[in-house]
Design a protein around this motif. Structure first.
Motif, PDB file in Angstrom:
ATOM      1  N   THR A 150      15.702  27.650 -22.208  1.00  0.00           N
ATOM      2  CA  THR A 150      14.625  26.828 -21.647  1.00  0.00           C
ATOM      3  C   THR A 150      14.406  25.587 -22.508  1.00  0.00           C
ATOM      4  O   THR A 150      14.257  24.473 -21.984  1.00  0.00           O
ATOM      5  N   ARG A 151      14.419  25.770 -23.812  1.00  0.00           N
ATOM      6  CA  ARG A 151      14.253  24.627 -24.722  1.00  0.00           C
ATOM      7  C   ARG A 151      15.372  23.611 -24.537  1.00  0.00           C
ATOM      8  O   ARG A 151      15.142  22.397 -24.493  1.00  0.00           O
TER       9      ARG A 151
ATOM     10  N   LEU B 184      15.006  21.664 -21.316  1.00  0.00           N
ATOM     11  CA  LEU B 184      14.035  20.578 -21.493  1.00  0.00           C
ATOM     12  C   LEU B 184      14.677  19.409 -22.237  1.00  0.00           C
ATOM     13  O   LEU B 184      14.471  18.240 -21.881  1.00  0.00           O
TER      14      LEU B 184
ATOM     15  N   THR C 169      12.468  18.766 -16.077  1.00  0.00           N
ATOM     16  CA  THR C 169      11.024  18.603 -16.244  1.00  0.00           C
ATOM     17  C   THR C 169      10.329  19.920 -16.569  1.00  0.00           C
ATOM     18  O   THR C 169      10.708  20.978 -16.069  1.00  0.00           O
ATOM     19  N   PRO C 170       9.290  19.847 -17.402  1.00  0.00           N
ATOM     20  CA  PRO C 170       8.544  21.058 -17.781  1.00  0.00           C
ATOM     21  C   PRO C 170       7.948  21.807 -16.585  1.00  0.00           C
ATOM     22  O   PRO C 170       7.841  23.026 -16.611  1.00  0.00           O
TER      23      PRO C 170
END
Length: 143
Positions: free
Chosen positions: A101-102, A105, A110-111
């Protein structure tokens, strides 16, 4: 230094950054499995990472920054590589998903929808899809 040398250096640095990101994911659970090592060996060849650079990146994978590609399709290609590394040992720990996930990003996703993107990417890998299918499915996941 010629213009083409500058391009080659930038391309090489992007490959090193991409490779180091994948190494960080592979090392997130503490050790490399034989499948992860095999994947890294093949990827190093594809990304034109020399043996010395390979060893240097394994020793300190945080040395090179993640350089997100401008084109969305290239981001999906890199996400595919990263997700394959996370799924390489077929045991998805929470730390690996968190690291993926990091990196998603950092690649520019987009978050607000990164969790959906990561879940979709991992679900496609469970189905053992190839790169073309992965890209198609990721581009059409909201349809």
């Amino acid at each position: 230094m010629s213009f083409s040398d500058l391009f080659d250096n930038e391309f090489k640095n992007r490959n090193k950054g991409h490779f180091s990101a994948i190494v960080r994911v592979a090392l997130s659970d503490g050790a490399l499995t034989s499948e992860e090592k095999e994947f890294l060996d093949k990827l190093a060849i594809r990304l034109e990472i020399s043996r010395a650079e390979y060893e240097e990146i394994l020793e300190n994978p945080s040395k090179y920054p993640i350089n997100p590609p401008v084109l969305h399709i290239q981001r999906l290609e890199r996400l595919y590589d990263l997700a394959r590394m996370v799924y390489a040992d077929h045991v998805l720990g929470p730390k690996q998903k968190q690291i993926l996930t990091r990196f998603a990003l950092a690649l520019g996703f987009t978050p607000s929808n990164v969790n959906y993107i990561v879940d979709k990417a991992l679900s496609l890998l469970v189905l053992n899809v190839d790169l073309d299918t992965f890209i198609y499915e990721m581009q059409h996941m909201n349809k």
